[in-house]
Design an enzyme around this catalytic site. Structure first.
Site, PDB file in Angstrom:
ATOM      1  CG  ASN A 173      -1.836   1.192   1.281  1.00 57.89           C
ATOM      2  OD1 ASN A 173      -2.442   1.558   0.259  1.00 57.89           O
ATOM      3  ND2 ASN A 173      -1.982   1.821   2.444  1.00 57.89           N
TER       4      ASN A 173
ATOM      5  CG  HIS B 147      -0.728   6.205   4.753  1.00 54.36           C
ATOM      6  ND1 HIS B 147      -2.108   6.120   4.807  1.00 54.36           N
ATOM      7  CD2 HIS B 147      -0.362   7.093   5.699  1.00 54.36           C
ATOM      8  CE1 HIS B 147      -2.551   6.922   5.768  1.00 54.36           C
ATOM      9  NE2 HIS B 147      -1.511   7.538   6.316  1.00 54.36           N
TER      10      HIS B 147
ATOM     11  CG  ASP C 128      -3.082   3.493   7.090  1.00 58.71           C
ATOM     12  OD1 ASP C 128      -3.098   2.947   5.982  1.00 58.71           O
ATOM     13  OD2 ASP C 128      -3.907   4.361   7.433  1.00 58.71           O
TER      14      ASP C 128
ATOM     15  CB  SER D 158       5.072   5.310   4.261  1.00 57.40           C
ATOM     16  OG  SER D 158       5.400   6.392   5.107  1.00 57.40           O
TER      17      SER D 158
END
Ligand code: GAR
Length: 210
Positions: free
Chosen positions: A107, A109, A145, A136
Site C-alpha cells: 500500500n 500512504h 496503515d 510511505s
C-alpha cells in the site's frame, strides 16, 4: 512475467506512474488487471487506455464487508497475481482478505508512517506545524496503515504550504517511490517477514528506506 493486480478507488495517478514504469521496462512485471470499488474512478479509464483489463466491482452492491471482500478475492485470484498493489484503494480490508494476500500486498500512504495513519493526513500534519511530511510504501497487515514500511520519501513543509500544495508535493514523491518498491518486490529483493520488511535478506529499520 510477474503478474500485478492494482486496486484503486479514484484518480489513479499512482496507477499511471506504475503503468509508465511498465512502459519503460522499469516495473519488473506486468499489470494484468486494475480493479476499482468505484465504477466511475478515473483510474479505470487510465487502465483501459493502456490496454489493461479494467474491472469495476462496486462495494455498494454487496450486503457486508465480508461479502464484498469475498467477491474481490475471487476477481483478484482469477488473475493469478504475484503481487497486489493498493493505489488509493479507500477501503478497510477484512482480516480474511489481508491474510489471503499477506506478504504479497503493498500500500502507499500519504504520510511518514507511523505518523498520521488514517485519513486527512495533510491537514493534520499542517495543523501540527510539522517541519517535514511525506509518503510511505508498506506491506499490508491487519493493522490499518501499520504494516512494515519499505520505502519513504520525505519533504520539507514550508510556511506557505496549504493542504493542496502539500498534497501535490506528496503525490509527486509517491509517483517516484511506488514503482521502485514494486520493482524490488517483483524482483524478489524485498520480502515480508513477521519481524519486518527485508531488503536483500536484511531487516529494514522501522521507517524503511528513506
Ligand atoms: C494517494 O495520495 C495515496 O497515498 C492515498 O490516496 C491517494 C490516491 O491518489 N491513499 C490513502 O490515503 C490510503 N489510505 P491516486 O488515485 O491519484 O493514486
Amino acid at each position: 512475467a510477474r503478474r500485478v493486480v492494482v486496486l484503486i478507488s479514484g484518480s489513479g495517478s499512482n496507477l499511471q506512474a506504475l503503468i509508465d514504469a511498465q512502459t519503460h521496462d522499469r516495473l519488473g512485471g506486468e499489470i494484468v488487471a486494475v480493479i476499482s470499488n468505484e465504477h466511475d474512478a478515473y483510474g479505470l479509464k487510465r487502465a483501459h487506455e493502456a490496454g489493461i483489463e479494467a474491472v469495476a466491482l462496486p462495494h455498494r452492491e454487496y450486503d457486508s464487508r465480508d461479502a464484498y471482500d469475498g467477491a474481490l478475492i475471487k476477481v483478484i485470484e482469477r488473475h493469478e497475481p504475484d503481487l497486489i498493489v493498493l493505489a488509493g484503494f479507500m477501503r478497510i480490508l477484512t482480516p480474511r482478505f489481508v491474510q489471503r494476500f499477506l506478504g504479497r500486498m503493498l500500500n502507499i500512504h500519504p504520510s511518514l508512517l507511523p505518523a498520521y495513519q488514517g485519513l486527512n493526513t495533510h491537514a493534520r500534519a499542517l495543523a501540527d506545524g510539522v517541519a517535514s511530511h511525506g509518503c510511505s510504501v508498506h506491506f499490508v497487515t491487519e493493522e490499518l496503515d501499520g504494516g512494515p514500511v519499505v520505502l519513504q520519501a520525505e519533504l520539507a513543509v514550508t510556511a506557505d504550504d496549504t493542504v493542496e500544495t502539500l498534497k501535490e508535493k506528496v503525490h509527486a514523491r509517491e509517483h517516484l517511490i511506488y514503482p521502485i518498491a514494486v520493482q524490488w518486490c517483483l524482483e524478489g529483493r524485498l520480502q515480508f517477514s513477521p519481524e519486518g520488511a527485508k531488503m536483500d535478506g536484511h531487516l529494514l529499520p522501522p521507517h524503511g528506506m528513506c
